[in-house]
Design a protein around this motif. Sequence first.
Motif, mmCIF file in Angstrom:
data_model
loop_
_atom_site.group_PDB
_atom_site.id
_atom_site.type_symbol
_atom_site.label_atom_id
_atom_site.label_comp_id
_atom_site.label_asym_id
_atom_site.label_seq_id
_atom_site.Cartn_x
_atom_site.Cartn_y
_atom_site.Cartn_z
ATOM 1 N N GLU A 19 16.347 16.612 9.866
ATOM 2 C CA GLU A 19 15.978 15.380 9.192
ATOM 3 C C GLU A 19 16.864 14.239 9.672
ATOM 4 O O GLU A 19 17.988 14.429 10.107
ATOM 5 C CB GLU A 19 16.095 15.527 7.674
ATOM 6 N N TYR A 54 24.899 11.700 8.077
ATOM 7 C CA TYR A 54 23.993 12.462 7.232
ATOM 8 C C TYR A 54 23.754 11.668 5.961
ATOM 9 O O TYR A 54 24.378 10.631 5.730
ATOM 10 C CB TYR A 54 24.530 13.867 6.933
ATOM 11 N N ARG A 59 18.327 8.946 6.958
ATOM 12 C CA ARG A 59 16.978 9.267 6.472
ATOM 13 C C ARG A 59 16.144 8.017 6.248
ATOM 14 O O ARG A 59 14.941 8.099 6.013
ATOM 15 C CB ARG A 59 17.055 10.066 5.161
ATOM 16 N N LEU A 130 20.776 18.893 8.935
ATOM 17 C CA LEU A 130 20.943 17.734 8.055
ATOM 18 C C LEU A 130 21.776 16.614 8.661
ATOM 19 O O LEU A 130 21.956 15.580 8.025
ATOM 20 C CB LEU A 130 21.568 18.167 6.722
ATOM 21 N N ARG A 190 24.127 15.671 -8.380
ATOM 22 C CA ARG A 190 23.554 15.960 -7.062
ATOM 23 C C ARG A 190 23.798 17.413 -6.660
ATOM 24 O O ARG A 190 22.900 18.077 -6.129
ATOM 25 C CB ARG A 190 24.144 15.004 -6.025
ATOM 26 N N ARG A 194 20.734 20.069 -6.055
ATOM 27 C CA ARG A 194 20.579 20.711 -4.746
ATOM 28 C C ARG A 194 20.696 22.230 -4.845
ATOM 29 O O ARG A 194 19.979 22.966 -4.165
ATOM 30 C CB ARG A 194 21.611 20.140 -3.773
ATOM 31 N N TRP A 207 11.650 22.186 2.836
ATOM 32 C CA TRP A 207 12.911 21.476 2.624
ATOM 33 C C TRP A 207 12.650 20.018 2.275
ATOM 34 O O TRP A 207 11.725 19.387 2.799
ATOM 35 C CB TRP A 207 13.811 21.517 3.861
ATOM 36 N N THR A 208 13.457 19.494 1.375
ATOM 37 C CA THR A 208 13.491 18.076 1.067
ATOM 38 C C THR A 208 14.907 17.720 0.650
ATOM 39 O O THR A 208 15.621 18.566 0.104
ATOM 40 C CB THR A 208 12.506 17.704 -0.050
ATOM 41 N N SER A 209 15.325 16.493 0.916
ATOM 42 C CA SER A 209 16.615 16.018 0.421
ATOM 43 C C SER A 209 16.441 15.013 -0.704
ATOM 44 O O SER A 209 17.425 14.460 -1.196
ATOM 45 C CB SER A 209 17.418 15.370 1.566
#
Length: 273
Positions: A19, A54, A59, A130, A190, A194, A207-209
Motif C-alpha cells: 500500500e 508509512y 496512502r 506497509l 489504533r 488493528r 487488508w485495509t489500513s
Amino acid sequence: MAETIRRPGLDEQGFLAREGSLARVPAAFRPVVAAARDRLPDIFGTRLHSAYLYGSIPRGTARVGRSDLDLLVALREEPGEADRVAVRTLGESLDRQFPQIDGVGTLLYGRDRLLSEPERYDLSWFVACLCTPLLGDDLAEHLPRYRPDSLLARETNGDLALWLPRWRDRIAGAANTEEARRPLVRFMSRHLVRTAFTLVMPRWNGWTSDLREMAEAFAASYPRRAAQLRTAAEYGCEPVGDAEVLRTYVDDLGPWLAAEYARVHGIKAPRPD
C-alpha cells in the motif's frame, strides 16, 4: 459459477499488495517528505541503508494539521542511543518547521534485524507491505510475498497481553488532564482496532489500513463487541482525553481481545528485547 470476490489489499494472486506510494503523497505534505529525505543522509551518512514512509501520508489520506509523519529508517548496523536521539531531534525539528503535520514518529532498526528470520512475519512484512520506499535500496526485494493468514496474524499482533501492563503504567504516569490523555487514547485505540482486525483478517481474506473499515470487518464476526470497536475506530481518528475510555481499554476490551487472539491464532513468538 459465482464470481470470486477479491477483497481490498490483495493482488490477482491473492498476496497482500503493497500500500502507499510517493505519487499519492498529498501536495501539502510533499515539502515535509522532501525535507526528511534530504536530512536523513546528512544525519547517518553511509550508515544509512534505506528509509521509508508509512501511514496516512503515502496512502494519500493525511489531513493537514492532524496527521503525523511516519518514517522507518534502516541502518547498515544496529542503531545505538545516539542514533535514537538523532531521529528524535530530526522529528522535533520537522514538527516545528511544518505546521501541516502533527508530530513525527520514526522507527529505527538495523538492516539485519529487518531481514531476520524471527521478524519474517512482523517487521519484514511491515516493510514489504506497509512501507513506501523513500531512500536507498528497497529491502522488500529480499522478502517473500505474504498472504493474510493465521501465521501473519499471530506474528504481527499476537503480543497484546504483553502490552497491557505497559499501557497501565503509561496511564498511571500520565498527567491527570485531558490534554495528556488524548494521545494515549489515540495510540491505544489504533492499536486495539488493528489487533481486532488482524484477529479476523484470515477469514476476511484481505487488508485495509482504514480504521473504520477494520472495525466493520471485525464487527461481522464479533457483533457483541462491534460497538466498542466502532467507537475505538472513531477515537483513533478523533481522540478524546477521557480517563474512562483508557480504563475500559486496559480492563475490558484489551484483556478480552488478547485472550481471544491467543485462542484463535496463538501467541507471538518471543523477540530479542
